[in-house]
Design an enzyme around this catalytic site. Structure first.
Site, mmCIF file in Angstrom:
data_model
loop_
_atom_site.group_PDB
_atom_site.id
_atom_site.type_symbol
_atom_site.label_atom_id
_atom_site.label_comp_id
_atom_site.label_asym_id
_atom_site.label_seq_id
_atom_site.Cartn_x
_atom_site.Cartn_y
_atom_site.Cartn_z
ATOM 1 N N CYS B 49 0.824 -1.217 0.000
ATOM 2 C CA CYS B 49 0.000 0.000 0.000
ATOM 3 C C CYS B 49 0.859 1.268 0.000
ATOM 4 C CB CYS B 49 -0.984 -0.001 1.159
ATOM 5 S SG CYS B 49 -0.216 -0.401 2.709
ATOM 6 N N GLU B 115 8.513 -1.216 11.023
ATOM 7 C CA GLU B 115 7.311 -2.058 10.871
ATOM 8 C C GLU B 115 7.703 -3.447 10.349
ATOM 9 O OE1 GLU B 115 5.619 -2.835 7.816
ATOM 10 O OE2 GLU B 115 6.644 -1.615 6.329
ATOM 11 N N GLY B 190 -20.171 1.538 20.900
ATOM 12 C CA GLY B 190 -20.013 2.393 19.731
ATOM 13 C C GLY B 190 -19.498 1.605 18.542
ATOM 14 N N MET B 194 -12.071 3.931 14.318
ATOM 15 C CA MET B 194 -10.831 3.656 15.058
ATOM 16 C C MET B 194 -10.896 2.308 15.780
ATOM 17 S SD MET B 194 -8.267 5.651 14.997
ATOM 18 C CE MET B 194 -7.415 5.321 16.528
#
Lengths: 271, 423
Positions: B49, B115, B190, B194
């Site tokens: 990506c 990463e 909720g 995120m």
């Protein structure tokens, strides 16, 4: 040769192991320091084992009981360190081992004369000592788990990033360790104390105001209260850990009280 | 070795362009085959990506296509004008291309330093090219070595230390509170964006039960379906707060939905059971004073997690010089190894040629001296011939081993020509 192994030998080895473990925390982890700490700890345990076997512990009086409890905890340290190489196991277990060893050394220096146990009661005296020692080991493990719990809880409350600072087991695991240790220790203590009380009743100079009896009674009451809080009122976590630490403190006091105040207790295996 | 990498990454190309240049599904194997066929090269395409990179290589022969030609290819393949693609492309050749791949696999060229995904993505790119049959000796050696570099960097430096993603950090915190999750109840309040990734991580812990509540019952059902959870009406929030061991809150409520007073009222019903709260809502859903309650072992919000993430990344930067040193050393090692590998056939041929000349001359000599020499004399003469051959060959072979890889030196070609090794 074997008689030359003294308490100082293994206390020094444990001290070196503790120093190296502390350096791991302060200077960062290094494989050689970990191995050196393990070697020092293993050397201490070896010397300690020889001492325990050579002196026929734990049936030789109060100090030997402390040395025996510390010996079991030293095994707990070594096994834990091998099993959890990334955790700061030694930093918590070794100070307890050292405190018990040093206390035993100090007691030996001021040991009162031990009246011999009558031959027909020898088995009960032995059982009394063994049960109390096993209970002491359980409570000591509970104490170590409680200290670890409080440190881990403090870290989490202060949002210390995972992987930073002292590495410990999860709160849940430490709580379980503490709970199991005290749940096993209490019946052993109770049985040991009942036998001990029966033995004391046979003594002519026995009184309920004996300091040993008072402190041991207080210890048992605190321990019983601790279990009631855990199982009756579902108290967990920090308060439970603090309760275990208090019980451990009183247990130590019960071990040493007869060396501070004169007692009719024949300096058996434990509190 | 002829090698080039041409690509666009998050620094040189905006997201929209990177998305257009990507090779999803069957497009990748088609592109690999077309590039190999068109330019007669070994080809690997690294498509993530954050980057699209084309690695082309050839043992010898004509020069490799440059960034302009590859811009044309990309434009043609994706239906874009080449002029739009070209400014976003960078190119590295030879040793620089080797270094670039090693930097990529070490995550020095990643959006998030250290990463861990990129090493797997590089391996994946290589395997897909191998399946498409577009990998040859150069790219095989290069990508195998890149794998070694990635492992060394991660095991010998602290570049990958700590977690740099908010969701995995949250899970790491939870693991410090609980040992196992099979008997735990997770409450999701909720349905914020995120929370999706964090919920995914939570689900991987295999909790015993997931309860999902939301002001909108439809949304609660939607999220519950995603995580095999149970939707619960928002009016039952208090019961959920009592039964939950882990709470993940991601609402868009303008004020805290769980105040200190509200939670304190529920504490006795929890019977001392601890709770861990991950509040990643902005503004916060849980009163921060809840952390002072005994039963709340953990209360962490998005700001805490972001701050830790930044702290982790700052720490990782300290390890960059060590990573650079590994890359430098491995680049040199790879090029030397390659040069030896590449020069090996020439060395073997040269040795073979000289060996056969020596034998020819030696046999002629022995034939002329037939019967006049003892076996010992023959051995001495043969040894002298061998010694002379080895001494004469020593210098050219050493130079070939050391410098044969240097592009443009033409040394290897010169050896082939001088000694007529191709004949």
């Amino acid at each position: 040769m074997l008689e030359r192994i003294t308490i100082l030998c293994f206390a020094a080895s444990y001290g070196v192991a503790l120093l190296l473990e502390a350096m791991q925390l302060l200077l960062g982890r290094s494989e050689w320091r970990r191995l050196a700490a393990l070697l020092a700890g293993a050397a201490g345990l070896f010397a300690h084992t020889v001492y325990v076997v050579y002196h026929g512990l734990p049936m030789q009086g109060g100090p030997s009981s402390l040395l025996f409890v510390s010996w079991v905890l030293a095994i707990f340290y070594l096994v834990g360190t091998l099993h959890h190489p990334r955790l700061a196991w030694g930093v918590f277990v070794l100070p307890v081992v050292l405190v018990l060893v040093v206390a035993a050394k100090l007691i030996i220096a001021s040991e009162p004369t031990i009246p011999p146990t009558p031959e027909n009661l020898w088995f009960w005296a032995w059982l009394h000592a063994v049960l109390l020692i096993l209970g002491s080991v359980g409570l000591s493990v509970g104490f170590v788990a409680s200290v670890m719990f409080l440190v881990q809880a403090w870290k989490l409350k202060h949002k210390t990033p995972p992987g930073e600072g002292i590495q410990l087991l999860s709160l849940e695991r430490l709580e379980v360790m503490n709970r199991r240790a005290i749940t096993w220790a209490f019946p052993l203590f109770t049985a040991g104390l009942v036998i001990g009380l029966a033995l004391l009743l046979n003594q002519e100079d026995f009184t309920l105001t004996d300091p040993k009896v008072i402190v041991t009674g207080l210890f048992w009451a605190v321990f019983a209260l601790l279990l009631y809080l855990r199982y009756g009122l579902h108290i967990q976590g920090r308060r439970m850990a603090l309760g275990t630490m208090i019980a451990f403190g009183i247990m130590l006091l019960a071990y040493v009280v007869q060396y501070i105040w004169p007692s009719a207790h024949p300096s058996g295996g434990g509190p | 070795m002829m090698l080039i990498v041409v690509g666009a990454n998050f620094r040189t190309a905006p997201m929209e362009l990177r998305e257009t240049l990507a090779f999803p599904g069957g497009k990748l194997s088609r592109a690999l085959s077309e590039l190999s066929a068109r330019y007669g090269t070994e080809t690997v395409i690294l498509d993530t990506c954050n980057r699209v990179e084309i690695y082309l290589a050839r043992l010898t022969g004509e020069a490799l296509p440059d960034a302009d030609l590859l811009a044309e290819f990309l434009g043609e393949f994706h239906g874009l004008p080449a002029a739009k693609v070209r400014p976003a492309l960078y190119a590295h050749r030879g040793a620089e291309a080797v270094q670039h791949l090693f930097r990529v696999v070490s995550s020095l060229d990643s959006l998030v330093l250290g990463e861990g995904q990129i090493a797997g993505q590089v391996k994946d790119a290589y395997e897909k090219a191998q399946q498409a049959g577009t990998v040859g000796p150069v790219l095989h050696a290069l990508f195998q070595h890149a794998r070694i570099v990635g492992k060394r960097v991660r095991s010998e430096t602290g570049i990958a230390q700590g977690k740099a993603s908010v969701s995995s950090l949250a899970v790491d915190y939870l693991k410090q509170v609980f040992d196992h999750f099979g008997d735990k109840t997770v409450l999701v309040i909720g349905a914020g964006k995120m929370g999706e990734l964090t919920l995914k991580h939570l689900k991987a812990l295999r909790p015993g039960r997931i309860l999902v509540t939301n002001r909108s019952p439809d949304k609660a059902r939607e999220v519950a379906a995603l995580c095999n959870g149970v939707p619960v009406p928002f009016e039952h929030l208090d019961q959920c707060l009592v039964s939950a061991d882990v709470i993940l809150s991601t609402t868009g409520a303008p004020e805290p939905i769980v105040t200190l007073e509200r939670f304190q009222r529920l504490v006795p019903q929890r019977q001392g059971r601890p709770v861990a709260i991950i509040d990643i809502a902005v503004p916060r859903d849980f009163d921060p004073r809840l952390i002072h309650l005994d039963v709340v072992d953990l209360l962490i919000n998005i700001d805490d997690l972001q701050a830790i993430r930044e702290h982790v990344l700052r720490n990782r930067v300290k390890h960059v010089p060590a990573v650079e040193a590994i890359i430098q050393a491995e680049q040199e090692r790879f090029l030397k190894d390659w040069s030896r590998r590449r020069a090996a056939p020439a060395i073997a041929k040269l040795y073979e040629q000289w060996e056969s000349i020596r034998k020819e001359v030696q046999e002629e000599c022995f034939r002329k001296l037939n019967g006049k020499l003892t076996a010992e004399d023959l051995a001495i003469i043969e040894g002298a011939f061998r010694l002379m051959q080895n001494k004469l060959l020593h210098a050219p072979l050493s130079v070939l081993r050391e410098q044969g890889h240097e592009e443009g030196s033409g040394l290897l070609e010169a050896i082939y020509k001088l000694f007529r090794l191709r004949d």
